[in-house]
Write a protein that holds these residues in place. Structure first.
Motif, mmCIF file in Angstrom:
data_model
loop_
_atom_site.group_PDB
_atom_site.id
_atom_site.type_symbol
_atom_site.label_atom_id
_atom_site.label_comp_id
_atom_site.label_asym_id
_atom_site.label_seq_id
_atom_site.Cartn_x
_atom_site.Cartn_y
_atom_site.Cartn_z
ATOM 1 N N ILE A 26 0.829 -1.151 0.049
ATOM 2 C CA ILE A 26 -0.007 0.136 -0.013
ATOM 3 C C ILE A 26 0.668 1.055 0.093
ATOM 4 O O ILE A 26 0.662 2.357 -0.566
ATOM 5 N N ALA A 27 1.940 1.089 0.771
ATOM 6 C CA ALA A 27 2.696 2.340 0.698
ATOM 7 C C ALA A 27 3.492 2.608 -0.467
ATOM 8 O O ALA A 27 3.592 3.897 -1.064
ATOM 9 N N PHE A 28 3.874 1.505 -1.089
ATOM 10 C CA PHE A 28 4.729 1.556 -2.404
ATOM 11 C C PHE A 28 3.715 2.289 -3.525
ATOM 12 O O PHE A 28 4.244 3.167 -4.356
ATOM 13 N N MET A 29 2.403 1.870 -3.602
ATOM 14 C CA MET A 29 1.410 2.463 -4.489
ATOM 15 C C MET A 29 0.803 3.799 -4.104
ATOM 16 O O MET A 29 0.373 4.511 -5.218
ATOM 17 N N SER A 30 0.999 4.199 -2.948
ATOM 18 C CA SER A 30 0.405 5.390 -2.473
ATOM 19 C C SER A 30 1.187 6.788 -3.204
ATOM 20 O O SER A 30 2.384 6.809 -3.079
ATOM 21 N N PRO A 31 0.350 7.694 -3.217
ATOM 22 C CA PRO A 31 1.162 8.979 -3.765
ATOM 23 C C PRO A 31 1.226 9.959 -2.550
ATOM 24 O O PRO A 31 1.793 11.048 -2.594
ATOM 25 N N ASP A 32 1.052 9.561 -1.322
ATOM 26 C CA ASP A 32 1.573 10.246 -0.233
ATOM 27 C C ASP A 32 2.601 10.132 0.619
ATOM 28 O O ASP A 32 2.914 10.033 1.769
ATOM 29 N N TRP A 33 3.931 10.041 -0.300
ATOM 30 C CA TRP A 33 5.129 9.946 0.534
ATOM 31 C C TRP A 33 5.657 11.411 0.835
ATOM 32 O O TRP A 33 6.219 11.875 1.894
ATOM 33 N N LEU A 34 5.326 12.519 0.003
ATOM 34 C CA LEU A 34 5.770 13.878 0.394
ATOM 35 C C LEU A 34 4.483 14.678 0.154
ATOM 36 O O LEU A 34 3.696 14.658 -0.564
ATOM 37 N N LEU A 35 4.292 15.636 1.315
ATOM 38 C CA LEU A 35 3.400 16.764 1.358
ATOM 39 C C LEU A 35 3.925 17.906 0.829
ATOM 40 O O LEU A 35 4.394 18.282 1.412
ATOM 41 N N GLY A 36 3.368 18.412 -0.514
ATOM 42 C CA GLY A 36 4.037 19.676 -0.954
ATOM 43 C C GLY A 36 3.521 20.896 0.035
ATOM 44 O O GLY A 36 2.703 20.938 1.046
ATOM 45 N N PHE A 37 4.265 22.051 -0.248
ATOM 46 C CA PHE A 37 3.737 23.179 0.532
ATOM 47 C C PHE A 37 2.544 23.879 0.172
ATOM 48 O O PHE A 37 2.016 23.451 -0.992
ATOM 49 N N SER A 38 1.892 24.394 1.017
ATOM 50 C CA SER A 38 0.581 24.747 1.051
ATOM 51 C C SER A 38 0.212 25.767 -0.291
ATOM 52 O O SER A 38 0.854 26.804 -0.250
ATOM 53 N N TYR A 54 -4.618 23.946 -0.219
ATOM 54 C CA TYR A 54 -4.486 22.506 -0.026
ATOM 55 C C TYR A 54 -3.064 22.319 -0.169
ATOM 56 O O TYR A 54 -2.314 23.164 -0.587
ATOM 57 N N ARG A 55 -2.618 21.039 0.214
ATOM 58 C CA ARG A 55 -1.153 20.533 -0.421
ATOM 59 C C ARG A 55 -1.389 19.554 -1.157
ATOM 60 O O ARG A 55 -1.708 18.291 -0.881
ATOM 61 N N PRO A 56 -0.335 19.653 -2.387
ATOM 62 C CA PRO A 56 -0.301 18.544 -3.220
ATOM 63 C C PRO A 56 0.412 17.317 -2.684
ATOM 64 O O PRO A 56 1.363 17.877 -1.749
ATOM 65 N N THR A 57 0.280 15.982 -3.443
ATOM 66 C CA THR A 57 1.320 15.108 -2.526
ATOM 67 C C THR A 57 1.948 14.695 -3.664
ATOM 68 O O THR A 57 1.553 14.436 -4.974
ATOM 69 N N LEU A 58 3.042 13.803 -3.455
ATOM 70 C CA LEU A 58 4.019 13.328 -4.434
ATOM 71 C C LEU A 58 4.464 11.920 -4.030
ATOM 72 O O LEU A 58 5.230 12.035 -2.821
ATOM 73 N N GLY A 59 4.369 11.020 -4.707
ATOM 74 C CA GLY A 59 4.570 9.714 -4.487
ATOM 75 C C GLY A 59 6.106 9.297 -5.216
ATOM 76 O O GLY A 59 6.667 9.997 -5.847
ATOM 77 N N LEU A 60 6.375 7.925 -5.187
ATOM 78 C CA LEU A 60 7.357 7.541 -5.960
ATOM 79 C C LEU A 60 7.158 7.568 -7.352
ATOM 80 O O LEU A 60 7.992 8.056 -8.207
ATOM 81 N N TYR A 61 5.955 7.359 -7.948
ATOM 82 C CA TYR A 61 5.638 7.264 -9.102
ATOM 83 C C TYR A 61 4.235 8.106 -9.674
ATOM 84 O O TYR A 61 3.989 8.256 -10.445
ATOM 85 N N SER A 62 3.473 8.621 -8.511
ATOM 86 C CA SER A 62 2.323 8.988 -8.664
ATOM 87 C C SER A 62 2.178 10.438 -7.984
ATOM 88 O O SER A 62 3.076 10.851 -7.096
ATOM 89 N N ARG A 63 1.024 11.152 -8.140
ATOM 90 C CA ARG A 63 0.907 12.345 -7.443
ATOM 91 C C ARG A 63 -0.422 12.702 -7.250
ATOM 92 O O ARG A 63 -1.399 12.302 -8.017
ATOM 93 N N CYS A 64 -0.880 13.600 -6.438
ATOM 94 C CA CYS A 64 -2.299 14.412 -6.230
ATOM 95 C C CYS A 64 -1.960 15.498 -6.446
ATOM 96 O O CYS A 64 -1.462 16.313 -5.618
ATOM 97 N N LEU A 65 -3.088 16.308 -7.328
ATOM 98 C CA LEU A 65 -3.217 17.757 -7.305
ATOM 99 C C LEU A 65 -4.535 18.131 -7.771
ATOM 100 O O LEU A 65 -5.493 17.462 -7.941
ATOM 101 N N ARG A 66 -4.981 19.381 -7.329
ATOM 102 C CA ARG A 66 -6.114 19.866 -7.390
ATOM 103 C C ARG A 66 -6.227 20.818 -8.692
ATOM 104 O O ARG A 66 -5.475 21.660 -8.978
ATOM 105 N N LEU A 67 -7.010 20.369 -9.610
ATOM 106 C CA LEU A 67 -7.223 21.037 -10.736
ATOM 107 C C LEU A 67 -8.599 21.871 -10.874
ATOM 108 O O LEU A 67 -9.540 21.537 -11.557
ATOM 109 N N GLY A 68 -8.301 22.913 -10.522
ATOM 110 C CA GLY A 68 -9.391 24.015 -10.405
ATOM 111 C C GLY A 68 -10.813 23.311 -10.062
ATOM 112 O O GLY A 68 -10.799 22.748 -8.747
ATOM 113 N N SER A 69 -11.918 23.572 -10.704
ATOM 114 C CA SER A 69 -13.069 23.231 -10.251
ATOM 115 C C SER A 69 -13.422 21.597 -10.069
ATOM 116 O O SER A 69 -14.348 21.067 -9.794
ATOM 117 N N VAL A 70 -12.297 20.994 -11.028
ATOM 118 C CA VAL A 70 -12.517 19.363 -11.095
ATOM 119 C C VAL A 70 -12.183 18.838 -9.780
ATOM 120 O O VAL A 70 -12.848 17.685 -9.688
#
Length: 220
Positions: A26-38, A54-70
């Motif tokens: 689960i840890a390997f697949m998660s994008p929550d390794w690093l929490l970016g600056f607010s 919000y704080r974007p997150t960055l994993g080993l090969y994945s990431r989470c970003l907020r894309l406007g109203s999406v």
């Protein structure tokens, strides 16, 4: 004849082996390794709404970003190993994947240890304990390589231009990093505990139950 032997220590080792393998996966697949600056996104909530941090997150090969109203969008940023943020992370992924694969194999075998206590005349607990120790070493190397890649351009996009190897600048470590770290330490614990599982399943009490002709043996 198959003897199903269940002791408190062998059952605990089996459950812990399965838990550690799942935690690492689960840890390997998660994008929550690093929490970016607010950051603030003035588009959230529609036109005229106040900006939302919000704080974007960055994993080993994945990431989470907020894309406007999406809203929040999570997914891989790398389609191949060569596209991963840095060479250190590529190496870390290989070591972590190898360690996780070993732990997964041991977790699978540990289920059958209730019925089969030997592999090619070798104790299944000793063999699995050795594999768990090797997996722990692989994971440890991967965890040491991971922070060496914090100076990459990808990390600087999330953590600021001050990010350097072993210095995440404005980023903070996410739960996936701590889960992987805990799983690494727990893999060595499993290796040590496998010795106790071996002792418990080969004790005089167990041998006495086998001599009495019992096929299901449950001992505390």
């Amino acid at each position: 004849m198959c003897h199903v032997i269940v002791t408190c220590r062998s059952l605990l080792w089996t459950l812990l082996s399965i838990l550690v393998a799942f935690a690492e996966l689960i840890a390997f697949m998660s994008p929550d390794w690093l929490l970016g600056f607010s950051r603030s996104d003035s588009n959230v909530g529609g036109e005229g709404s106040s900006s939302a941090a919000y704080r974007p997150t960055l994993g080993l090969y994945s990431r989470c970003l907020r894309l406007g109203s999406v809203g929040v969008s999570c997914g891989p940023y790398a389609g191949a190993l060569g596209e991963v943020a840095s060479g250190f992370w590529q190496a870390a992924m290989l070591f972590l994947a190898a360690g996780t694969l070993l732990l997964g194999g041991v977790a699978f075998i540990s289920v059958f240890s209730l019925c089969f206590q030997s592999i090619l005349k070798k104790s299944i607990f000793n063999v699995c304990g050795l594999l768990q120790a090797i997996a722990g070493l692989l994971l440890m190397v991967g965890m040491m390589l991971y922070p060496a890649g914090w100076g990459s351009e990808k990390v600087q996009d999330y953590c600021g231009p001050e990010a350097l190897p072993f210095r995440p600048a404005q980023c903070s470590l996410g739960w996936a990093f701590y889960t992987a770290l805990g799983g690494t330490l727990a893999s060595f614990l499993c290796a040590v505990f496998s010795v106790q599982a071996e002792i418990a399943t080969s004790s005089d009490k167990v041998q006495g139950e086998i001599e009495d002709g019992k096929s299901l043996i449950c001992l505390l």
